[in-house]
Design a protein around this motif. Structure first.
Motif, PDB file in Angstrom:
ATOM      1  N   ASP A 126       0.809  -1.224   0.000  1.00  0.00           N
ATOM      2  CA  ASP A 126       0.000   0.000   0.000  1.00  0.00           C
ATOM      3  C   ASP A 126       0.837   1.267   0.000  1.00  0.00           C
ATOM      4  OD1 ASP A 126      -2.503  -1.527   2.194  1.00  0.00           O
ATOM      5  OD2 ASP A 126      -2.134  -1.724   0.031  1.00  0.00           O
ATOM      6  N   THR A 127       2.163   1.126  -0.031  1.00  0.00           N
ATOM      7  CA  THR A 127       3.053   2.302  -0.011  1.00  0.00           C
ATOM      8  C   THR A 127       3.448   2.659  -1.442  1.00  0.00           C
ATOM      9  OG1 THR A 127       3.971   1.548   2.109  1.00  0.00           O
ATOM     10  CG2 THR A 127       5.252   3.209   0.886  1.00  0.00           C
ATOM     11  N   PRO A 128       3.104   3.849  -1.910  1.00  0.00           N
ATOM     12  CA  PRO A 128       3.503   4.234  -3.283  1.00  0.00           C
ATOM     13  C   PRO A 128       5.009   4.095  -3.526  1.00  0.00           C
ATOM     14  CG  PRO A 128       1.921   5.818  -2.383  1.00  0.00           C
ATOM     15  CD  PRO A 128       2.266   4.873  -1.255  1.00  0.00           C
ATOM     16  N   ALA A 129       5.800   4.308  -2.495  1.00  0.00           N
ATOM     17  CA  ALA A 129       7.268   4.222  -2.648  1.00  0.00           C
ATOM     18  C   ALA A 129       7.723   2.809  -2.976  1.00  0.00           C
ATOM     19  CB  ALA A 129       7.951   4.712  -1.377  1.00  0.00           C
ATOM     20  N   ARG A 130       6.825   1.843  -2.908  1.00  0.00           N
ATOM     21  CA  ARG A 130       7.209   0.459  -3.233  1.00  0.00           C
ATOM     22  C   ARG A 130       7.774   0.380  -4.664  1.00  0.00           C
ATOM     23  NH1 ARG A 130       1.308  -2.280  -4.693  1.00  0.00           N
ATOM     24  NH2 ARG A 130       1.760  -2.444  -6.927  1.00  0.00           N
ATOM     25  N   ASP A 131       7.346   1.312  -5.500  1.00  0.00           N
ATOM     26  CA  ASP A 131       7.806   1.267  -6.899  1.00  0.00           C
ATOM     27  C   ASP A 131       9.265   1.672  -7.035  1.00  0.00           C
ATOM     28  OD1 ASP A 131       4.568   2.446  -8.097  1.00  0.00           O
ATOM     29  OD2 ASP A 131       5.300   0.413  -7.611  1.00  0.00           O
ATOM     30  N   ALA A 132       9.846   2.144  -5.939  1.00  0.00           N
ATOM     31  CA  ALA A 132      11.290   2.466  -5.972  1.00  0.00           C
ATOM     32  C   ALA A 132      12.137   1.200  -5.913  1.00  0.00           C
ATOM     33  CB  ALA A 132      11.635   3.377  -4.788  1.00  0.00           C
ATOM     34  N   VAL A 133      11.528   0.095  -5.501  1.00  0.00           N
ATOM     35  CA  VAL A 133      12.250  -1.178  -5.436  1.00  0.00           C
ATOM     36  C   VAL A 133      12.187  -1.848  -6.813  1.00  0.00           C
ATOM     37  CG1 VAL A 133      12.285  -3.493  -4.378  1.00  0.00           C
ATOM     38  CG2 VAL A 133      11.672  -1.479  -2.994  1.00  0.00           C
ATOM     39  N   ASP A 134      13.343  -2.371  -7.267  1.00  0.00           N
ATOM     40  CA  ASP A 134      13.318  -3.152  -8.513  1.00  0.00           C
ATOM     41  C   ASP A 134      12.983  -4.579  -8.127  1.00  0.00           C
ATOM     42  OD1 ASP A 134      15.599  -3.662 -11.345  1.00  0.00           O
ATOM     43  OD2 ASP A 134      13.766  -4.695 -10.727  1.00  0.00           O
ATOM     44  N   TRP A 135      11.727  -4.963  -8.193  1.00  0.00           N
ATOM     45  CA  TRP A 135      11.283  -6.268  -7.682  1.00  0.00           C
ATOM     46  C   TRP A 135      11.857  -7.430  -8.478  1.00  0.00           C
ATOM     47  CZ3 TRP A 135       9.207  -6.219  -3.005  1.00  0.00           C
ATOM     48  CH2 TRP A 135       8.674  -4.992  -2.535  1.00  0.00           C
ATOM     49  N   ARG A 136      12.328  -7.144  -9.705  1.00  0.00           N
ATOM     50  CA  ARG A 136      12.929  -8.202 -10.522  1.00  0.00           C
ATOM     51  C   ARG A 136      14.333  -8.557 -10.035  1.00  0.00           C
ATOM     52  NH1 ARG A 136       9.260 -10.782 -13.487  1.00  0.00           N
ATOM     53  NH2 ARG A 136      10.883 -11.544 -14.908  1.00  0.00           N
ATOM     54  N   ARG A 137      14.928  -7.669  -9.262  1.00  0.00           N
ATOM     55  CA  ARG A 137      16.299  -7.898  -8.781  1.00  0.00           C
ATOM     56  C   ARG A 137      16.315  -8.115  -7.283  1.00  0.00           C
ATOM     57  NH1 ARG A 137      20.120  -3.510 -10.041  1.00  0.00           N
ATOM     58  NH2 ARG A 137      18.329  -2.117  -9.772  1.00  0.00           N
ATOM     59  N   LEU A 138      15.291  -8.843  -6.824  1.00  0.00           N
ATOM     60  CA  LEU A 138      15.176  -9.129  -5.387  1.00  0.00           C
ATOM     61  C   LEU A 138      15.030 -10.635  -5.204  1.00  0.00           C
ATOM     62  CD1 LEU A 138      14.761  -8.154  -2.441  1.00  0.00           C
ATOM     63  CD2 LEU A 138      12.296  -8.096  -2.963  1.00  0.00           C
ATOM     64  N   ASP A 139      15.892 -11.201  -4.361  1.00  0.00           N
ATOM     65  CA  ASP A 139      15.762 -12.608  -3.961  1.00  0.00           C
ATOM     66  C   ASP A 139      14.946 -12.681  -2.682  1.00  0.00           C
ATOM     67  OD1 ASP A 139      18.840 -13.016  -5.418  1.00  0.00           O
ATOM     68  OD2 ASP A 139      17.220 -14.463  -5.793  1.00  0.00           O
ATOM     69  N   ILE A 140      13.885 -13.449  -2.710  1.00  0.00           N
ATOM     70  CA  ILE A 140      12.974 -13.569  -1.569  1.00  0.00           C
ATOM     71  C   ILE A 140      13.068 -14.970  -1.000  1.00  0.00           C
ATOM     72  CG2 ILE A 140      10.528 -13.561  -0.879  1.00  0.00           C
ATOM     73  CD1 ILE A 140      10.168 -11.389  -3.120  1.00  0.00           C
ATOM     74  N   TRP A 141      13.319 -15.040   0.292  1.00  0.00           N
ATOM     75  CA  TRP A 141      13.452 -16.312   1.018  1.00  0.00           C
ATOM     76  C   TRP A 141      12.467 -16.291   2.183  1.00  0.00           C
ATOM     77  CZ3 TRP A 141      17.291 -19.675  -0.905  1.00  0.00           C
ATOM     78  CH2 TRP A 141      18.224 -19.102  -1.774  1.00  0.00           C
ATOM     79  N   TRP A 142      12.369 -17.462   2.872  1.00  0.00           N
ATOM     80  CA  TRP A 142      11.551 -17.524   4.077  1.00  0.00           C
ATOM     81  C   TRP A 142      12.388 -17.987   5.256  1.00  0.00           C
ATOM     82  CZ3 TRP A 142       8.999 -17.409  -0.487  1.00  0.00           C
ATOM     83  CH2 TRP A 142       7.810 -16.682  -0.521  1.00  0.00           C
ATOM     84  N   GLY A 143      12.139 -17.452   6.407  1.00  0.00           N
ATOM     85  CA  GLY A 143      12.818 -17.906   7.622  1.00  0.00           C
ATOM     86  C   GLY A 143      12.240 -19.218   8.112  1.00  0.00           C
ATOM     87  N   ASP A 144      10.978 -19.419   7.838  1.00  0.00           N
ATOM     88  CA  ASP A 144      10.337 -20.698   8.177  1.00  0.00           C
ATOM     89  C   ASP A 144       9.062 -20.857   7.368  1.00  0.00           C
ATOM     90  OD1 ASP A 144       8.230 -20.303  11.095  1.00  0.00           O
ATOM     91  OD2 ASP A 144       8.662 -18.871   9.517  1.00  0.00           O
ATOM     92  N   GLU A 145       8.558 -22.069   7.368  1.00  0.00           N
ATOM     93  CA  GLU A 145       7.339 -22.377   6.628  1.00  0.00           C
ATOM     94  C   GLU A 145       6.607 -23.514   7.317  1.00  0.00           C
ATOM     95  OE1 GLU A 145       5.674 -20.949   3.329  1.00  0.00           O
ATOM     96  OE2 GLU A 145       4.687 -21.610   5.160  1.00  0.00           O
TER      97      GLU A 145
END
Ligand SMILES: O=C(O)[C@H](O)[C@@H](O)[C@H](O)[C@H](O)COP(=O)(O)O
Length: 257
Positions: free
Chosen positions: A56-75
């Motif tokens: 919901d933050t407009p500034a989110r578009d400042a992040v290049d989401w294609r160049r982000l590795d997303i992991w999980w601490g647990d599942e």
């Protein structure tokens, strides 16, 4: 390992929005410096509320989401798409709303993969090792930010007090008999948590205040897993006032309005 800095916000809603803003800035800085960034997500109410606040933050578009590795601490060891999976919550709150590179979203496999919990943990450890760089000096990437929710028993990820995973040096392990349902989970272990560049523990509510105090004191991580949530460069405890209500004066506390 870094001594924690405590930042206290008025309530859980402001906390989630403040952590969201902090994550956006941290990811933009990391991507500017290195060309990519890595973020470890957590389940739990604050963890998911933070992701929704990013959405919901407009500034989110400042992040290049294609160049982000997303992991999980647990599942939670549940089938893909199960509403109780941390992955499902993260996709609904944020990942389905931004242009992530699916090949860089590293999920912990559930039983529908055909793997046992142990095999899923081993597969994740292999994926972590493949992503590690020599400068990480370990079996997993030195994550730019690892978010960790915390339970009232001071558990982080799925590292519950006194359980075998706290003694395990493998990067990712299966957990059986977790006191917080569901009982079977996959979790990163303390060595991987402590190999992160930054660890941010997020907690809200009076029921977390005792665990927060223990986690900030020199408690042993086997009985107080959040006391082992320490990063190489910077450790933050990002709290609301209720969760911070038992912190002794002068324990690194920075109060915010
Ligand atoms: O799978 C999980 O349940 C989480 O990863 C767990 O570590 C969570 O972050 C804490 O239990 C805090 O959860 P709450 O913020 O909902 O209390």
């Amino acid at each position: 390992m870094s001594v924690p800095t405590v930042v206290v916000h008025r309530d859980a809603d402001v906390l989630a929005k403040a952590v969201a803003a902090r994550i956006i800035t941290r990811l933009v800085d990391a991507q500017s410096a290195k060309g990519s960034a890595s973020l470890v997500l957590t389940g739990g109410t604050v963890g998911i509320a933070t992701l929704a606040a990013i959405r919901d933050t407009p500034a989110r578009d400042a992040v290049d989401w294609r160049r982000l590795d997303i992991w999980w601490g647990d599942e939670r060891f549940l089938p893909s798409g199960d509403p109780e999976r941390n992955e499902t919550g993260a996709r609904q709150a944020l990942l389905d709303h931004v242009d992530v590179d699916p090949s860089r979203v590293h999920v912990m496999a559930g039983p529908d993969s055909g793997l046992s919990a142990e095999e899923s943990a081993d597969a994740y450890a292999t994926e972590l090792a493949k992503a590690a760089r020599p400068e990480d000096h370990g079996p997993a990437p030195s994550f730019d930010v690892m978010l960790l929710g915390m339970g009232p028993d001071a558990h982080v990820a799925s590292l519950f007090p006194g359980m075998p995973a706290l003694y395990d040096t493998r990067p990712a392990v299966a957990v059986h008999g977790a006191p917080k349902p569901p009982p079977t989970r996959i979790t990163l272990t303390l060595p991987v948590i402590q190999g992160s560049r930054e660890v941010w523990v997020v907690a809200a509510g009076e029921e977390k205040s005792g665990a927060v105090r223990l986690a900030l004191e020199e408690s042993g991580p086997v009985q107080v897993p959040a006391a082992g949530a320490r990063a190489r460069r910077r450790t933050l405890f990002l709290l609301d006032r209720a969760a911070a209500s038992k912190i002794p004066p002068g324990l690194g506390r920075i109060a915010s309005p």
